[in-house]
Structure formats: C-alpha cells, structure tokens
Design a protein around this motif. Structure first.
Motif, PDB file in Angstrom:
ATOM      1  N   PHE A 241       0.836  -1.202   0.000  1.00 33.87           N
ATOM      2  CA  PHE A 241       0.000   0.000   0.000  1.00 33.87           C
ATOM      3  C   PHE A 241       0.871   1.252   0.000  1.00 33.87           C
ATOM      4  O   PHE A 241       1.439   1.635   1.027  1.00 33.87           O
ATOM      5  N   ASP A 242       0.997   1.892  -1.144  1.00 33.50           N
ATOM      6  CA  ASP A 242       1.743   3.148  -1.208  1.00 33.50           C
ATOM      7  C   ASP A 242       1.028   4.210  -0.380  1.00 33.50           C
ATOM      8  O   ASP A 242      -0.167   4.452  -0.564  1.00 33.50           O
ATOM      9  N   GLY A 243       1.760   4.816   0.539  1.00 34.70           N
ATOM     10  CA  GLY A 243       1.187   5.776   1.473  1.00 34.70           C
ATOM     11  C   GLY A 243       1.135   5.244   2.884  1.00 34.70           C
ATOM     12  O   GLY A 243       1.026   6.016   3.843  1.00 34.70           O
ATOM     13  N   ALA A 244       1.242   3.933   3.047  1.00 33.27           N
ATOM     14  CA  ALA A 244       1.279   3.329   4.378  1.00 33.27           C
ATOM     15  C   ALA A 244       2.637   3.592   5.024  1.00 33.27           C
ATOM     16  O   ALA A 244       3.644   3.772   4.329  1.00 33.27           O
ATOM     17  N   PRO A 245       2.714   3.620   6.361  1.00 33.61           N
ATOM     18  CA  PRO A 245       4.000   3.860   7.041  1.00 33.61           C
ATOM     19  C   PRO A 245       5.059   2.845   6.599  1.00 33.61           C
ATOM     20  O   PRO A 245       4.779   1.659   6.448  1.00 33.61           O
ATOM     21  N   LEU A 246       6.270   3.330   6.395  1.00 36.85           N
ATOM     22  CA  LEU A 246       7.345   2.484   5.885  1.00 36.85           C
ATOM     23  C   LEU A 246       7.594   1.274   6.785  1.00 36.85           C
ATOM     24  O   LEU A 246       7.742   0.145   6.301  1.00 36.85           O
ATOM     25  N   ALA A 247       7.676   1.504   8.091  1.00 39.67           N
ATOM     26  CA  ALA A 247       7.980   0.410   9.013  1.00 39.67           C
ATOM     27  C   ALA A 247       6.923  -0.681   8.948  1.00 39.67           C
ATOM     28  O   ALA A 247       7.240  -1.875   9.034  1.00 39.67           O
TER      29      ALA A 247
END
Length: 370
Positions: free
Chosen positions: A93-99
C-alpha cells in the motif's frame, strides 16, 4: 495481425543477428507475460472488513493520500492487527508507514517461502532470494508472489534520506533474478557515499512490475510498460508522503525500464524529476519534450559492446519504442559511460556512468561529465 507478427519476427531476428553473446542467446521469442494490474491477495476481504468501525481504503482505487490518512487514524494495536491479517495488502500500500510495510512484507515473504518449500521445491531461484531477503537488515518495500515474483527493496533509511534514487530495471527481472537489481542499487548508494560522505541517501531497487522475458513480442511493445507505469507513479506518490528528501527522487531506468519511465513521466507532479536512461531501446516518445515539463532527462551514451544499439529505433503499428534517447535531436542531456562494458555494465565500479549517476542523484550537476 499477420503483419504485426511478421514485424515482431523481423525485429527479433535483426537483434539476434546483430547482437552478440547473452543478447543473441536470450533473443528467442518468449511466452507472453501477463501483467499484474489488480490488487494483491487479501484485498477483497480487506474491503469488506468492518472490524475497526471505519471504512478501509480500496486497494484498487485509493490514493496514497487516502491510505496515509487511514493509517494515521489507527492505533498501533490496530495497525498490527492489519499487518497480521493482511500482510500483502499492507505491504504493497503506497502511502502506508514504511515500518509497517517492511514488517508486512517480511510476514508475506515468510508465508510464500514456506509454501514454496512445501509445494514447489524446484523453484530454487525464488526460494534462494526469499531466504536472502528474510535475513536481518533487509527492507522490502513491496512484495507480491504473483507472476514471476514482484519485489522492491530499500537500501538506506528512507525516512531520513536527503536524496532518494529509484532504479527501474528492464527485461528478465523478477524475484529469482533480483540480485542484479540489488547490486546496482547498492553500487549507486556506495558511489554517492564516496562522492558526498555527509549526504544521507537511500536507493530503491524497484522490480515491482512484470517485465518481458527475452526479446520477444513483449519487449517490442509497450503493453507491459503501460501496466507498470501507474505502479511507478503510485510508488512516487507514496514516497512523497512518507519520506522527506530535499528534491524529488531520481529515476534510473535501464533497458525496457526506460519505456516504463517514459510512459510514467507525464504523470509525475512532485517537482522536477531527474530521469536517467541507460541501455534504452527508446521511450515511446518522439523527444524529451514528450515526457513533460516535470522531467529533466539524462541519456547515457552506449558503450560499444552494448547490444541494445543494434535494436531498430523505430515504432511501427505499436511495435518498437521510437527514437534513440541518445540521438542528437532527442533533447537529452548526454552523459559519459567510459569504462562500462555490455548491456548491464553501467553500474560497475570505476565507470564514468556510475560516477555520473551518483552526481545526478546528489544534484551535483556541474560535476557530470558529458
């Protein structure tokens, strides 16, 4: 249809006869690949999930901004619940937190590795790469087991990087062969550190699309690039929300990857993007102007042993990818590749191309050799 098949055969045959070594060996017409254009496994259940009392963003239609807002409204416990139940959705999911993406993709890769070991032990390339990616220290930004395996890995800290570079590979790239993309991304970041030790950087090896196999019809058309371009623009939209570089990420587009970048270019809206093409068969545009005002195009001069120069630079009936980006009238900023050898040698240490790539990624344009 007969004309198109004949033209494909002519293009492939010409390349086979003109190319040498691995190029000729791999130029046989290959099976047509099926592009991945639908959301990952688990998306249908995700969209129907009402367990948190809020509507979940649709993986097929949600923007990166909508995704970021959704995750920002969740508690840490709620986020962890979604990672555990929908690792492929969260991880892609692009936009989700990286971690969260790194964590979700680690879970999804472990599940796929367990499945392969039990059901398909002969998939040695995929098993080997998944085993590597599951070792400590790897940061996988995207993973999808469909097709031949889609994957993107981060080198460096995306959250703090001042400069970000995204490498878009070409034909024959998949999970089993991802090591080539990893090596290139690491070489670029190492060169950046050598040039500017005080600058924090991150590179992304982005093999998150279905690439052509060999030099068959898929390589001669833009069909797979058409499917890949929205995935690339979505990645960049997500990075704009989850990272804080001091300039838009630079794109390094190799071979068929330059077709992907060419198709994505008009949709880039996050400031001026440096786009570097290398070993390019064309970009499906007539000139650099066709990429839009948001792109600064750099074209890497081909080394003498790069077989891609033997591919006809033309487009007829949707076959071929148009003019040579290194041509005198295309409108690119030409950069030197002295020392590079072959189609895949532009990221080799000690080459002028790698040094130029680092200078461009760092924004040190005055140091680029042409």
């Amino acid at each position: 249809m007969r004309f198109k098949r004949t033209l494909v055969a002519a293009l492939v045959s010409f390349t086979c006869l003109a190319g040498t070594g691995a190029a000729a060996a791999g130029a046989a017409v290959s099976d047509e690949q099926i592009a991945v254009t639908t959301p990952p496994a688990g998306s249908k259940a995700w969209t129907k999930d009402a367990s948190l009392g809020v509507a979940f963003p649709n993986p097929a239609t949600a923007t990166a901004s909508q995704v970021a807002a959704f995750f920002a409204g969740l508690t840490p416990a709620e986020q962890q619940k979604l990672v555990a139940e929908y690792p492929l959705v969260v991880g892609n999911f692009d936009g989700a937190p990286l971690a969260l993406r790194y964590q979700a993709n680690r879970l999804a890769m472990q599940q796929e590795l367990d499945r392969l070991r039990q059901d398909d032990p002969k998939a040695v390339g995929q098993i080997a790469m998944l085993t590597t990616l599951l070792e400590p220290g790897h940061q996988v930004l995207a993973f999808d087991p469909r097709s031949r395996g889609l994957v993107a890995e981060v080198f460096g800290d995306l959250a703090t990087a001042e400069k970000i570079a995204v490498l878009v590979p070409g034909s024959d790239m998949d999970l089993s062969h991802f090591g080539k993309a990893q090596t290139a991304a690491q070489a670029l970041r190492s060169e950046e550190a050598s040039v500017s030790p005080g600058t924090t950087t991150a590179t992304i090896a982005w093999a998150d699309y279905v690439t052509p196999v060999g030099l068959g019809a898929d390589a001669a058309t833009g069909r797979l690039a058409d499917a890949a371009a929205p995935r690339l623009t979505s990645l960049l939209a997500g990075l704009a929300l989850t990272t804080r570089p001091n300039a838009a990420p630079s794109l390094f587009c190799h071979s068929y990857g330059s077709v992907v970048c060419g198709k994505a270019a008009p949709s880039l809206t996050t400031g001026v993007t440096d786009m570097v093409v290398l070993g390019s068969p064309g970009m499906d545009v007539d000139s650099a102007a066709g990429l839009g005002a948001g792109v600064r195009l750099w074209a890497t001069v081909r080394n003498g042993s790069d077989w891609i120069g033997n591919v006809p630079y033309l487009e007829i009936g949707g076959l071929g990818h148009g003019p040579d980006p290194t041509g005198p009238t295309f409108g690119s900023h030409l950069i030197s590749s002295t020392g590079a050898q072959g189609h895949n040698g532009y990221f080799a240490p000690g080459t002028a191309s790698l040094r130029n790539f680092a200078d461009i990624a760092l924004g040190a344009y005055d140091d680029v050799t042409t």
